[in-house]
Design an enzyme around this catalytic site. Sequence first.
Site, short mmCIF file in Angstrom:
data_model
loop_
_atom_site.label_atom_id
_atom_site.label_comp_id
_atom_site.label_asym_id
_atom_site.label_seq_id
_atom_site.Cartn_x
_atom_site.Cartn_y
_atom_site.Cartn_z
CG HIS A 87 28.81 25.33 34.80
ND1 HIS A 87 29.59 26.13 34.00
CD2 HIS A 87 29.11 24.04 34.48
CE1 HIS A 87 30.34 25.37 33.22
NE2 HIS A 87 30.06 24.09 33.49
CG HIS A 111 27.80 19.75 30.87
ND1 HIS A 111 27.00 20.84 31.11
CD2 HIS A 111 29.02 20.07 31.37
CE1 HIS A 111 27.72 21.78 31.72
NE2 HIS A 111 28.95 21.34 31.88
CD GLU A 115 33.29 16.12 35.36
OE1 GLU A 115 34.01 17.00 35.85
OE2 GLU A 115 33.02 16.06 34.15
CG ASP A 116 30.75 17.63 38.97
OD1 ASP A 116 31.82 17.01 39.13
OD2 ASP A 116 30.67 18.64 38.26
CG ASP A 176 32.18 22.80 30.55
OD1 ASP A 176 31.48 23.08 31.54
OD2 ASP A 176 33.31 22.29 30.63
#
Length: 718
Positions: A87, A111, A115-116, A176
């Site tokens: 991704h 990016h 967050e993950d 994205d």
Amino acid sequence: MSAEAADPAAVPRRRSRPRIDLRRLGRVALLGPVPRDRLPDAIGHVADAHRAHHPDADLAILHRAYVLAESSHRGQMRKSGEPYITHPLAVTLILAELGAETTTLTASLLHDTVEDTEVTLDQVREQFGEEVCYLVDGVTKLEKVDYGAAAEPETFRKMLVATGNDVRVMSIKLADRLHNMRTLTVMRPEKQARIAKVTRDVLIPLAERLGVQALKTELEDLVFAILNPEEYEDTRTLIAEVTGGSDPLAPIADCVRATLREAGISAEVLIRPRHFVSVHRVRRKRGELRPTDFGRLLVLVGEDADCYAVLGELHTCFTPVISEFKDFIAAPKFNLYQSLHTAVVGPEGAVAEVLIRTHRMHKVAEAGVVALGNPYAHDPTAAQQAEPSDERADPTRPGWLSRLLDWQESATDPDTFWTTLRADLAQDREITVFGTDGRTLGLPAGASCVDAAYAQHGERAHSCIGARVNGRLATLSTVLSDGDTVQLLLAQDTASGPSPEWLDHARTPAARIAITGWLSAHPDAPGSEAGGAGGADGRKEPTADGPQPTAPARTRSGGRAANVVVDGPESPTRLAGCCTPVPPDEVVGIVIRGGAVTVHRQECPAVARMRELGRAPVAARWREEEEDGGRDTAACRVTLVAESFGRPRLLADLTEAIATADAAIVSATVEPPSEQRVRHTYTLQLPDAAGLPALMRAMRDVAGVYDVSRAQHPAATG
């Protein structure tokens, strides 16, 4: 980036480079470390695309970003079954093909790490610098655990605020979303629809406003396929049928090439297929499609002057369709787009639409702000030297974005922000109006003088009493056109405020939020208790010089306002604006919401209306002079209506008569002439109510005036 991504079986369309096999990239990404002297194969395509736009780019930082991203996401899988690293790789490749510079690509690779994964912003800052850290933070979602249902709107608010400081934040977000939309078919249908609707309402308008047409067109087609599957399939079938044969635009393209060659103009002539949504729009507009409606001719030249030379040759050698001509070079769109649009009739009578632009214009038309590279690295003083009103001075902070950032500060409630954002972004066209001092205002198409007032004066616009458009008095509800000159007239009495009817004419969020906020903070203001036009104390619909201002809200305890006394317990009291009572009028009080009392003339229609609603009147009387220590308290405000025959200088003579009587004009309304008759409405401040009869006589003595009377504004139910 093909429009057919929503349907793998769709007919192949021309694109600059083949689609990358992300499953293969995922397998390559898991093969382990590579020698230090070369890039991992997984980002080889990114490097090739990046070097095509930036031959001297240093790829070492991309290498380090990829290594961190791959190691952080290792073991994570997408719902499609691909390794998660595919991704960020795909998002970065999209941006690289658009020409994004190295910093943007570095942040794109990282990016989703904060967050993950376990990677922190401090780690990103330490390894890649403050700039990359800011971009990564800008696109990082807020946690639902902390924000609940407000997580999505507040995440978008956060991204927009970050975009205000660095437009590259939104570039990464758009890429994205594009890759997520390409792979959305693995989601449940209801989730597909929800994501597609947000993309349609928020992301696509943002892509349009930032000029990133390459992303916008594909996003439109992907959303079209999900939300309108039947219409999408019909459109796909139509395109397939046309693509199967010879292109009807090819003969016209050959003629255009020959014409320009004979004229000595160096140009590249291409056939540019329309994407699905574009074909669908043309079909809805025209009903039946022409064979040439499935594409347009694109003529690319070297210099701006060559664009007009091409236009001249085409209009000379072919029959032009004049109604199709648009010059977006002399007047660029607010999203940086520049091009000449025209249409010509070909040799066999076929009509072909033609776009004419330079290679530089074409790059900006496709990639928008992404084509600017790193705009913050060049001439940092340029933006400071530019006029603050010039929206094109800093294309990375266009006027629409500045206005959005201003109004979002007032929309503290997430639901209000989310609803207002969608409504704001739905306004996909802008106009430019000019102030009398030459300053420019950018407003959405359909904006009125109310919007211009709040855009120029902020909360001072609450006291706006009128406007002149192109030198002529106009109602505040007047819809402005591109190029209009607007002069806003503000009352000196800052106690006055907007009418609820202004909301009917406000298109911009800034105006609507400011008006709603004022009305909420002043529930007892004239017009508010009726909740609509012309309430018991209501204001008239904004007319030539604005809404009818009401009597000043001079509140006293003891049931007094100005020189009026009402019976009963102490409560805020004021004179009604609908009938503007003055001594020695017979008056009566009406209790309104919040316990305040408004004082009306006995014959005011609002009084009868309030009686019908069961509101009992309150006895009121004019205060005697000795009740206030002998001070003169007879000053008053009154609204007069002058009926006259139209003639030159009538307005000037009337205002002179009013000034001679020592009355101050608070607002003036001149209605459009009807059968040579003109109605003037004045709200006046008199130093002494005793002078009212003499003032009315002086106005009647003006040549052409046949009647002067006290105003009786209609009242709504309350």
